[in-house]
Each structure stands twice: as C-alpha cells, then as structure tokens.
Design a protein around this motif. Structure first.
Motif, PDB file in Angstrom:
ATOM      1  N   LEU A 140       0.874  -1.169   0.000  1.00 21.20           N
ATOM      2  CA  LEU A 140       0.000   0.000   0.000  1.00 21.20           C
ATOM      3  C   LEU A 140       0.913   1.220   0.000  1.00 21.20           C
ATOM      4  O   LEU A 140       1.585   1.500   0.991  1.00 21.20           O
ATOM      5  CB  LEU A 140      -0.918  -0.004   1.225  1.00 21.20           C
ATOM      6  N   THR A 141       0.951   1.920  -1.120  1.00 17.20           N
ATOM      7  CA  THR A 141       1.756   3.142  -1.213  1.00 17.20           C
ATOM      8  C   THR A 141       0.917   4.320  -0.730  1.00 17.20           C
ATOM      9  O   THR A 141      -0.210   4.529  -1.195  1.00 17.20           O
ATOM     10  CB  THR A 141       2.231   3.387  -2.653  1.00 17.20           C
ATOM     11  N   LEU A 142       1.472   5.063   0.219  1.00 18.81           N
ATOM     12  CA  LEU A 142       0.774   6.201   0.808  1.00 18.81           C
ATOM     13  C   LEU A 142       1.498   7.490   0.468  1.00 18.81           C
ATOM     14  O   LEU A 142       2.722   7.584   0.622  1.00 18.81           O
ATOM     15  CB  LEU A 142       0.719   6.033   2.334  1.00 18.81           C
ATOM     16  N   THR A 143       0.764   8.491  -0.022  1.00 17.22           N
ATOM     17  CA  THR A 143       1.312   9.845  -0.135  1.00 17.22           C
ATOM     18  C   THR A 143       0.301  10.806   0.487  1.00 17.22           C
ATOM     19  O   THR A 143      -0.909  10.648   0.305  1.00 17.22           O
ATOM     20  CB  THR A 143       1.610  10.273  -1.588  1.00 17.22           C
ATOM     21  N   MET A 144       0.795  11.773   1.204  1.00 20.21           N
ATOM     22  CA  MET A 144      -0.077  12.720   1.901  1.00 20.21           C
ATOM     23  C   MET A 144       0.699  14.015   2.080  1.00 20.21           C
ATOM     24  O   MET A 144       1.708  14.048   2.783  1.00 20.21           O
ATOM     25  CB  MET A 144      -0.487  12.130   3.252  1.00 20.21           C
ATOM     26  N   HIS A 145       0.226  15.065   1.417  1.00 20.96           N
ATOM     27  CA  HIS A 145       0.958  16.327   1.509  1.00 20.96           C
ATOM     28  C   HIS A 145       0.072  17.556   1.504  1.00 20.96           C
ATOM     29  O   HIS A 145       0.513  18.644   1.857  1.00 20.96           O
ATOM     30  CB  HIS A 145       1.942  16.443   0.338  1.00 20.96           C
ATOM     31  N   ARG A 146      -1.185  17.420   1.116  1.00 24.75           N
ATOM     32  CA  ARG A 146      -2.031  18.605   0.980  1.00 24.75           C
ATOM     33  C   ARG A 146      -2.349  19.220   2.340  1.00 24.75           C
ATOM     34  O   ARG A 146      -2.651  18.519   3.304  1.00 24.75           O
ATOM     35  CB  ARG A 146      -3.336  18.258   0.256  1.00 24.75           C
ATOM     36  N   ALA A 147      -2.328  20.544   2.384  1.00 26.64           N
ATOM     37  CA  ALA A 147      -2.545  21.264   3.638  1.00 26.64           C
ATOM     38  C   ALA A 147      -3.886  20.905   4.264  1.00 26.64           C
ATOM     39  O   ALA A 147      -3.999  20.806   5.487  1.00 26.64           O
ATOM     40  CB  ALA A 147      -2.453  22.776   3.390  1.00 26.64           C
ATOM     41  N   GLU A 148      -4.920  20.711   3.435  1.00 26.60           N
ATOM     42  CA  GLU A 148      -6.239  20.415   3.984  1.00 26.60           C
ATOM     43  C   GLU A 148      -6.271  19.094   4.742  1.00 26.60           C
ATOM     44  O   GLU A 148      -7.182  18.833   5.521  1.00 26.60           O
ATOM     45  CB  GLU A 148      -7.316  20.422   2.892  1.00 26.60           C
ATOM     46  N   ASN A 149      -5.279  18.242   4.516  1.00 24.34           N
ATOM     47  CA  ASN A 149      -5.145  17.006   5.289  1.00 24.34           C
ATOM     48  C   ASN A 149      -4.126  17.151   6.413  1.00 24.34           C
ATOM     49  O   ASN A 149      -4.443  17.012   7.586  1.00 24.34           O
ATOM     50  CB  ASN A 149      -4.734  15.833   4.380  1.00 24.34           C
ATOM     51  N   VAL A 150      -2.879  17.433   6.048  1.00 21.45           N
ATOM     52  CA  VAL A 150      -1.799  17.364   7.039  1.00 21.45           C
ATOM     53  C   VAL A 150      -1.831  18.488   8.059  1.00 21.45           C
ATOM     54  O   VAL A 150      -1.247  18.356   9.143  1.00 21.45           O
ATOM     55  CB  VAL A 150      -0.414  17.301   6.348  1.00 21.45           C
ATOM     56  N   ASP A 151      -2.525  19.584   7.757  1.00 17.92           N
ATOM     57  CA  ASP A 151      -2.573  20.694   8.708  1.00 17.92           C
ATOM     58  C   ASP A 151      -3.763  20.602   9.666  1.00 17.92           C
ATOM     59  O   ASP A 151      -3.929  21.462  10.536  1.00 17.92           O
ATOM     60  CB  ASP A 151      -2.637  22.035   7.966  1.00 17.92           C
ATOM     61  N   VAL A 152      -4.592  19.583   9.496  1.00 20.03           N
ATOM     62  CA  VAL A 152      -5.780  19.415  10.342  1.00 20.03           C
ATOM     63  C   VAL A 152      -5.615  18.131  11.150  1.00 20.03           C
ATOM     64  O   VAL A 152      -5.679  17.030  10.590  1.00 20.03           O
ATOM     65  CB  VAL A 152      -7.071  19.372   9.505  1.00 20.03           C
TER      66      VAL A 152
END
Length: 440
Positions: free
Chosen positions: A204-216
């Motif tokens: 399972l490759t995971l990428t997560m960088h968008r502010a609406e996700n990582v900043d909340v």
C-alpha cells in the motif's frame, strides 16, 4: 513556427516530456523555459538527464516564496525570455504558479497560449490550483483537454468548442515512456531498495501532503487510525518533509513510525517512485497527478479527499474518494485487499485519459492552427452584434457539422435529456436540445 514550453515543477516536467519529444521529432523550433520554483536536486539538470529530456534553454531560478512573490518573479523572468524569443505559441501545463505566470505574460504580449490539461475543475476556490487553472483557461487560445467531461466544464463556462481538443492526458504517454527508463535503470534509493519490495505481497503506497489534510489534526488522526487496521499490508510512506514536521508537531509521527507494517522512508525520485507505484496493490493518496498515474498503471486508488478535479477516475471505477474518514478508508481498502473480483474490476477500469497518443494529437492540432493562421492574436470585430445565442430542440437526423453549415452557427451546448454531451462534428443531434450561436 516556434513553440515555447514553460515548466516549473516535477509533474509539469514529467507530463510535458512526451510533447517536447514530439516537437523535436518533427524538427519544430522550440525553447524550454524552467522557472526554477523547485530548486532541489530533483529539479536539477540530473533530473532532466535521467528522464532523457532536453535540458531547459532558460532557468530563471525564482526559488520558493509566497504565491505573490513567486508568481511576480516568474512573470518578470518569463516576459524577458518571450520578448527575446518571440514564439508563436506558449505551452503551459496544469495548475501551478508557473502556469498562471506564463499564461498572464503571454496573453499580455498577444502570444497564443496552449493549456495542456485544460478544463479540470475541483470547484473548490480555496485551492490555489483551482485559481491557477481557471485563470490560465481565461487567457488561452488552444485547450488540450484530457476527457470529454473536462471539455464540458469549459463549454459550460462559455468557451468555443472550436478551440477545444480532447487529446487524452500526457500522463499516459509519460507513464509508458518513463516506466521503461525506470525498469532499465532499477531502484537507486537505498531506503526503498532495502525494503525488497519484490518479495512483498500487498504493498500500500501512501502519499499525503495537501494542507487540507496534514494541517488538520482530526484528519491526520482519522487516516492514521485507518492505517493501524490495515496491518496485513506493507504500507510504504515516502514522507514529505513538511508532512513529517506537521506530524511531529501534532505528536503523531512516532505513533505512525512505530507501526511494524508501516515503512516511512525519505521522498523518492520520480523513477524510483514509479517503480514503487507500479508494484503496489493499492495507492492511498491526496495527490491529483497520482490519481491519473494509478489508473494508467492499473493500480486501484483511494483518494484522501472529498472532491477531485479528476472525477473521471472515479466514474471509470479505478478510484474512490474516501476523505480522511477511518471507516471509509478501511472498508474500501479491505474490499481491494480481500475481494479479488472487486480489485480486478478497479484494475481493469478503462483509462479515461487515452492510450498514450496525447502528445501526437496535441502537436497535430498546433501545426494545423499554425498552418491556418489561427495562432495570430488579433482584436475581433463586431463583438457585440456578430451573433445571437439561441436554443433549439432538434427533431431530425443531422450532425453537429451539418447543422453548423446549414444554419451558419456554432453549436455550444448539447443536452440529451440526461447528460451534457460534447458536440463532436459527427454527433447526431436528433432528439437533443442544443444551445448555439447564430451568426448574423
């Protein structure tokens, strides 16, 4: 003819490589301008060499900064180059600040603009990418559009279908092109090589960088709780430095890093990442471009967002929007991991972005426009009284092309009673309601 291509970020370079190749293949004069807004090693000349792409003729090296500062510096540098080079058309790709700067400068200089990957809409005006892509479309002359759905977005906003070209997406050309290079080269990044992904059953490759996700924090917690439950998969997470810093600030990094089935590694170069994603059972991402690459590589994708400017991937069946909801992430991931029929259906989703001939179709259209003198930007005459907008219910077998010839008109919108249809020349209008411009 001279074509100028403006690039600013890794995705732009990757997606424009096939078009740059195609222009070179036809011996058309071209220049490549790199804004340098990403200035790390990945964006150096080495990156261009690794992908077998010609080194940019110009690099204005704006670096990072606020949106206003970065865009302003780009405009200043781009303007100087375009005034010196005098291209017939400027190509921009996607929705970055480089796209916004390039489109604004070229339009002010009355140079034709070709927007590659035009017409995408998330309808979320809080996203800077949405502002950039909409502004670029306002400035453009030619629109190279991935799908009919994106083309209909532009029709709904009033753009003439005569300037819209459904070419598919160069991401398909690029994936095929670059995967060959990656396989020949092999994995270079030590942290990925040490994982020995060839022996893993479920990646399972995971990428997560968008502010609406990582900043909340609440969203991050929901995603991490879901990852805890997916302990029969090897979760590989090439983590962005900003994401890592945010997780540490929330006190969540160690919690995630201590999970035995989660492998947090440094960010990967494009070719290594392509090898990882192509070997994956499932991709979990908030990236727009990765949604396209996943369906091109026949890898099921769960998108950590509640909207997407790539809805075609969802409609086709290769992508599911799950947001940051733990239950939605887990239940859909379990279907992919446990139900072969469900997984196969997602893997076999028909790619809405074409079969890899987008670059050819794009350059074909540019050459045709140039030959017909349509790249010349001139002030229109009789703007206010040259046509009248009308609506009609068609009750005869007649194609769009024949209707336009018969009525001296331009068909704009077509509604079949259920959905909007893109008005190709050959489309039979019988039984449809159309909106058209009647030339006087």
């Amino acid at each position: 003819m001279k074509i100028a291509t403006i690039l600013g970020t890794r995705p732009e370079i990757i997606k424009m490589a096939p078009i740059i190749d195609e222009i070179s293949k036809r011996n058309i004069d071209q220049i490549v301008l790199h804004t340098g807004q990403h200035y790390d090693e990945e964006m150096s000349d080495t990156f261009f060499r690794d992908l077998d792409i010609r080194t940019p003729d110009y690099n204005i090296q704006v670096g990072s900064g606020t949106h206003g500062k970065q865009t302003g510096l780009m405009m200043k540098g781009i303007e100087k180059v375009l005034l010196d080079e005098k291209p017939d058309i400027v190509l921009v790709q996607g929705d970055t600040n480089a796209v916004l700067a390039g489109a604004l400068v070229a339009s002010k200089l009355h140079i034709a603009i070709g927007h590659v990957e035009a017409g995408l809409r998330s309808f979320d005006m809080t996203m800077p990418e949405e502002i950039n892509r909409r502004a670029a479309d306002v400035c453009s002359t030619m629109y190279f559009i991935p799908t009919a759905e994106s083309a209909i977005n532009l029709l709904a906003e009033g753009y003439s279908r005569k300037n819209l070209f459904i070419t598919g997406n160069t991401v398909v050309d690029a994936c095929f092109r670059h995967l060959k290079i990656a396989k020949k080269r092999g994995i270079k990044e030590k942290s990925l090589k040490e994982l020995n992904i060839d022996k893993m059953d479920n990646i399972l490759t995971l990428t997560m960088h968008r502010a609406e996700n990582v900043d909340v924090k609440e969203r991050v917690v929901g995603i991490i709780e879901a990852l805890k439950e997916l302990d029969d998969a090897d979760i590989i997470f090439p983590i962005h430095p900003r994401t890592k810093n945010t997780l540490e600030k929330f006190g969540l990094f160690d919690e995630l890093n201590n999970l035995e089935h989660v492998h947090i590694i440094k960010p990967l170069g494009y070719l290594d990442f392509l090898l990882l994603t192509s070997a994956s059972t499932l991709i979990l991402t908030d990236s727009g471009g990765l949604q396209e690459e996943a369906i091109t590589l026949s890898v099921p994708s769960l998108t950590l967002r509640y909207n997407t400017e790539r809805p075609e991937t969802v409609t086709a069946g290769g992508n599911i929007l799950v947001g940051s909801d733990r239950e939605a992430i887990v239940s859909n991931a379990r279907k992919i991991l446990d139900n072969k029929n469900f997984a196969d259906k997602m893997k076999n989703a028909i790619n809405p972005y074409g079969q890899g001939d987008s670059a050819k179709l794009t350059v074909d259209a540019i050459e045709d426009y140039h030959a017909r003198g349509l790249l010349d930007i001139v002030a229109p005459e009789d703007i206010m009284n040259s046509f009248k907008r009308k609506m009609k219910n068609i009750r005869e077998d007649i194609s769009v092309k024949d209707f336009e010839r018969k009525e001296n008109a331009l068909v704009h919108m077509v509604f079949d009673g259920k959905n909007m249809q893109f008005p190709t020349d050959e489309l039979n209008l019988n039984g449809m309601v159309i909106n058209y411009d009647k030339r006087e």
